[in-house]
Structures are given as C-alpha cells and as structure tokens.
Scaffold this active site. Sequence first.
Site, mmCIF file in Angstrom:
data_model
loop_
_atom_site.group_PDB
_atom_site.id
_atom_site.type_symbol
_atom_site.label_atom_id
_atom_site.label_comp_id
_atom_site.label_asym_id
_atom_site.label_seq_id
_atom_site.Cartn_x
_atom_site.Cartn_y
_atom_site.Cartn_z
ATOM 1 N N GLY A 306 -54.906 -50.160 -35.600
ATOM 2 C CA GLY A 306 -55.736 -49.486 -36.589
ATOM 3 C C GLY A 306 -55.358 -48.015 -36.684
ATOM 4 O O GLY A 306 -54.232 -47.611 -36.350
ATOM 5 N N SER A 307 -56.304 -47.189 -37.085
ATOM 6 C CA SER A 307 -55.993 -45.802 -37.455
ATOM 7 C C SER A 307 -55.662 -44.888 -36.288
ATOM 8 O O SER A 307 -55.267 -43.739 -36.501
ATOM 9 C CB SER A 307 -57.159 -45.211 -38.247
ATOM 10 O OG SER A 307 -57.271 -45.887 -39.490
ATOM 11 N N THR A 308 -55.829 -45.333 -35.034
ATOM 12 C CA THR A 308 -55.365 -44.491 -33.929
ATOM 13 C C THR A 308 -53.850 -44.295 -34.009
ATOM 14 O O THR A 308 -53.324 -43.304 -33.506
ATOM 15 C CB THR A 308 -55.731 -45.107 -32.566
ATOM 16 O OG1 THR A 308 -55.262 -46.459 -32.511
ATOM 17 C CG2 THR A 308 -57.250 -45.095 -32.356
ATOM 18 N N MET A 309 -53.169 -45.198 -34.702
ATOM 19 C CA MET A 309 -51.721 -45.082 -34.893
ATOM 20 C C MET A 309 -51.361 -43.853 -35.730
ATOM 21 O O MET A 309 -50.264 -43.297 -35.610
ATOM 22 C CB MET A 309 -51.207 -46.359 -35.578
ATOM 23 C CG MET A 309 -49.729 -46.405 -35.798
ATOM 24 S SD MET A 309 -48.834 -46.590 -34.238
ATOM 25 C CE MET A 309 -47.151 -46.554 -34.842
ATOM 26 N N LYS A 310 -52.295 -43.401 -36.545
ATOM 27 C CA LYS A 310 -52.034 -42.267 -37.439
ATOM 28 C C LYS A 310 -51.759 -40.980 -36.671
ATOM 29 O O LYS A 310 -51.148 -40.051 -37.203
ATOM 30 C CB LYS A 310 -53.213 -42.085 -38.395
ATOM 31 C CG LYS A 310 -53.394 -43.256 -39.365
ATOM 32 C CD LYS A 310 -54.687 -43.162 -40.162
ATOM 33 C CE LYS A 310 -54.847 -44.364 -41.090
ATOM 34 N NZ LYS A 310 -56.135 -44.390 -41.792
#
Length: 733
Positions: A306-310
């Site tokens: 999810g958005s922790t990859m951002k």
Amino acid sequence: MNFGAAGLFIFFSLLFFILIFRYFSIQFTGEVGARTLSAKAEQKYNREGILEATRGIVFDRKGKVIAEDATSYSLVAILDKKMTINPKKPRHVKDAKKTAEKLAKVIDMEESEIYSILTKDQFQVEFGKAGRDISHQTKREIEDLKLPGITFRNDSKRFYPNGIFASHLVGYADRVDEKDNTYSYVGKMGIEAQLNEQLTGKNGKINYDSDLWGYLLPDGEEKIIPAQNGNDVYLTLDTKIQTFLEDAMNKVVLEYEPKKIIAIVADPKTGQILAMGQRPSFHPKTKVGIEESWHNEAIETSFEPGSTMKVFTLAAAIEENVFNANDIYQSGSYKVTAKDKAIHDHNIAGWGPITYLEGVQRSSNVAFAKIANEKLGFEKFREYLTAFGLDRPTGIDLPNETTSKIQYTYPIEKITTAFGQGTAITPIQQVQAATAIANGGKMMKPYVVSKIVNPDTEEVIQETTPEVVNNPISEKTAKEVLDILETIVSNEETGTATRYQIDGYSVAGKTGTANIPGPKGYLSGPNNYIFSFLGMAPKEDPKLIVYIAVQQPKVDYYGDGAIPVANIFNPVMKNSLQYLNIQPSTQEQSSNTKLENYIGQTVEETQSTLTKLGLKTVVLGNGLKVSGHLPSEGSVILEGEKVIIQTEGDLKIPDMYGWSLRDVMKVANLTGLKLNSTGSGYVLKQNITAGSLIRKGDFLIIDLKSPEEKLKIENKEEVNEGAESNPEGMVWD
C-alpha cells in the site's frame, strides 16, 4: 580289602585334583567358559552415568531471561522389595493403598489409578503426565508425607518466563527422548531453531565402581568427562519495549478482532530489532495458538504494502532532483498508456489541480504514478527498488526469510508499484529501507542476535556489529524526506496521518491501505484491507522506526481502519521513547523520573521521597532500612509504575491483583522467584497467596488479562452472585 573305602578315596582324590586344577586354571587365565571374569565383574559393579548439559539461555539486550532451562521433577515409585536392606527404613512402597490415598491429594490423578500403578510387578514406576514437571512446592508437599519408596528424578524443562512474548521470533524447543534414556531439547522455530547447534550442549559421562545397589564405593575410582553446556544467546530485543508492543496488540485484538497484526520496532542507527510481534501468536511452553499461525509474518510473508511504498518513491525523486513540491498536477485519475485502464486516487475524483506536496500529504496515487513515469522514468525507478533492497531478502538472522515479488513487466505494473499495489514486499524489507530515511541515507541490515557467549568462560563466541548495506540516498535527501513525511502527520487540513500525532514528539511517517487479493480480484468492503503505518520519531533525529500492519479489523467505515493501527503505534512509540529517555521535541523532560540510590536509607524516608515525586511504593519485608529496590539507581521510571522496596526480615508476597507484568517482574527479580505468566495485560490471579513467605527459587505464576477481559470476568462474577435476586437472568455490561 575294603573296595568301597578305596573307591571313595579314589573318587574324592580325583575331585580334589579337578578342583585344584580348576582353581589354578581360573587364577592364571582369568576366564570361565571363554568369558573374562574381570570384565564380567566390571560390568556388574562398574556404572556409567550421564552428566547432562544445560541448553543455553536466551537473554534480551539487557540480560533479562527470555528462555532458559529450569529444574523440574518427575515422581518415581520404587516397588522392588530388594531395595530395602533395613526393614525399619524401607526403600520401597510398603503400603500401596495408603500411598495412593495420600498421593491422590497432591497430584492430578485418581486414587484408583495410582493404586493400579503401584501394584505393578516392576522395579520402579512413574505416573505419566501427572507425575512430570512437578514444581518445587508440590515436591516439598510430597516429601512431607514421608512415603516409603516415593522419590524424584531431576529433570529440566524449557522455561519461557514472559509467556506470549515475541513467540515467533524466539521460537520454542521440544524435548526429544534418546535411545540411551537421555533426552535433549531441539529448537523447532525462531532463534531456538536458527541457533539450535549453538544453544545445544554436549552431555558428559561419569564412570565409577559401585555396590550391588549402584552406590559409589568408598574407595571406588571415578572417571569424569565434564558436560559442555550450550552457549548463551543475547538478542537485540528489549523486554520493556516488547511488553509495550504485546500489551497494545492485545487491546486491539480484543476491540477490533483483526485477522492479523504484524509489528516491528527497530533502531535505525544500528538495524537492531528491539521488538517484533504478531497476532495470532502462541505460548511457547503450551503451544496454545500455534496452529493459527506457524509463520513469522514479519519476515516470512510478503504482501502489497500500500501507500507506505510511496516513502521510497518520494525519496528516489528527491535524490534525483526531479521532485518540485510546488509543481501543479491534475489529481483524480491517470492513464499510463492509451491502452491501459486509468488508475485513481482513493477518493476517485481527486482534489482538482494541486501541488505535488499536497499530493504526497493526501496520499495521491496519481502523484506517485506521474513521479515514477514522467519524472524519474521507469528504468531509474527500478534501480531505486534495488538500491533500497526491496527486491531481495534482507539477510536477517532468522530462519525462513522470504523475499518480495516485484511485478515490473508492463507500464501499468510499474506505476502501481510506485504507490504500493501489485508488487508484494515483506515488512522487514520496508523497515530496512526505512533505516536509510531515518539514518541520514545509510541503510542498515536488520538483526536480532547481539552476541553468543560461552557461559563457562564468558568468552564471546560471536558478536554482531551494525552493517551498512547501502547508501541509496544522501543525508540531505533523507532530511528532506523526513520533513515532508512529518507534514503528513502534522498538517490537519491535508495530512492523512494526523491520528499518529504524539504529544511532545514530532513523528514522520506514511500510512498504508493495501488491497487484499481474492479469488475474483480484490476483496471489497470497508474492512477488507491491510491498514498500516510506517513511522519514525523524533523527526529531527529518529531513534526508532515502528511499523504496524493490521489486517481486516472489524470497522464499519474504511477511514476507521487507521484507528486500530494508531492504537498500537502511538502507545508503543511514545512509551518506548520515554523509556529510552529520548528528549521530547516540544517540551522539556521531567527531571523527577530518574531514580536515586536509596539503599541504606530508612524505609519511611524513602517512601516519603518517592511519594513526593508522585510514585507508588511497595515494601517487601519488615526491616527499617532499604536493602534493595527496583527500578534501580539511574532508571527512568514511567508514569504509573511501582517502585519495589526490599528490606531485611521475612519477605511476604504482596497482593498483585491489577499489577502490570513489568511491576511483577521487579518483585521476582528482587526476591529470586521464577516468574511464569499466561496471557497479557494486568494480573487477575497469582498462584502464591498474598501474605505468604517468599522462598527463593519458588515459581510465581500469574494470569494476566486485559482491562476489558478483567471487567467482563468481574461482571460475570457479579451476575452469578446476583442470580438469586435476578430470576430473569438478565446480563449487563
């Protein structure tokens, strides 16, 4: 001539010569029937015993025991009458009925079953499960009965004093019985398995001359080969931080009933793992719960982050100098090619034309898709996936680590990877990558084994030193990323992580909401996601990284998925920073939390001083002066903790109802009690009655329950007590 007398003379003469010949034959050859008599005598009177080695102890980073061998006893009954030499001092069971009657009151076995065992035609017997793992207290009770023929065999068992405590990381060891009637413990999971060879000792031997009953002769010769005990292992785990984590996870499980929780606390400067836990978990002694999850989810499971990859996409763009926070883009949707379906922001419509900084704060998928495609370029972005170690195992010193599954063939896969969908990554890979953000661009290899020590010589066999595995970004980039991530938490208008604000500390971090693949595409529904947060604090110079992921909690609204995550992250991060004495970002630290040395002072004076500091005290013993206390001098004590004061005289166990595990551990450490706990939360029951004398080496067993569980049990008891006056059988909360 008397022929009869002559015949007898000849017969006895021959017999005499035969005996004389036999005597000298045996004397000179030492053999009878081709068998050496000395060997037969040695076999009968020379005994060999096993000197059992102790399995190594597993400690936390400060030397607190996590796993160790503990003495236990097995109940044995001698039935052979030959063992009794003096009838006044029988050494076998004389009265089976009386013995069975008395033992039935102490061990968990019916009298008839005990009697059946005691009347068997055997040299000695044991009592199965009911007679194994006998405690010191039960052993003393049986010894006080003074039952002839009843004795004990010393055993050892693997003891895990903290109960459910980083169970998948620590693992467990099972007893394996050998053919020579010895046994050993073999690690089956976690560190117990990974370092089984180091932890396992080597048994020694003793040979000695004995009498008929096996006792050492006064002038008997002994030959001893000493046992080699297993090496001790010191982990990077911190018992207090792990306890903070276990308590917080238990509360979330009770309130939100998630299918899974994964949590990691790490030191970004060294890569040391300070805490690691998950739910479901299990008790390493009883194995209760292990069937629900055999895997260490933090390292053995990969999933869409999810958005922790951002975080890492942003860092790559800043490092390449292609991220301009004030550039404007159109949010809402984006097509990477004319043939591909459009990807959308989480609110579908977007927020119109906004800056990239606002896009990061709002966790816009479109912003990161455009960064990967139009600013970085797919080839360069792929290089950063490698630079951050997201395409290979970290090499953490735990068994069965898996790696990521990078989907990076088609343009649509490349942009979805940039915002954390399609590609699967492990939690430990994310934590390792985050160390580069929190540590000035230096990415640290995660590890859990601090050192391995020979317990006899104290020689350090192996020691782990922090290892920089890569420098994916510069120190300047790392600082800029932290500054931007902090706005995601602090900006009340556009930030998506405002739930993760902590009083006194600035937090930098990123939320994540990952889809869960199903048989026909992604699952739908408000709670069918993995909600996560990757946070670092204090932002100015991060001392801790905390990663929390909660899968499918029972929430009614998609936006509420962050609540259970925050309910773990916030108390764990705040309590850990305070415990580590990390200076708050926005307020001065209280000077009243550091304890002085009170040994030698009067109890009255010490209690008065501590009370003025707002601390609670518990006094053990009836002496007038302090002989010891925990926490010790220089410790920083957290709000609500107790100071345990030890004095001279008889020590009595206090009533621990409602105590935290940390406070109970202080009593155990001061008095030499062996602590065993079940559950998590606060003390509901204790095996040693309050007011009883404390004996060093006794086992203190406590049953812990969360506040909610405790309240339910108390309410249930109230309902039962009020049943007569409540014939309708109504139940209330």
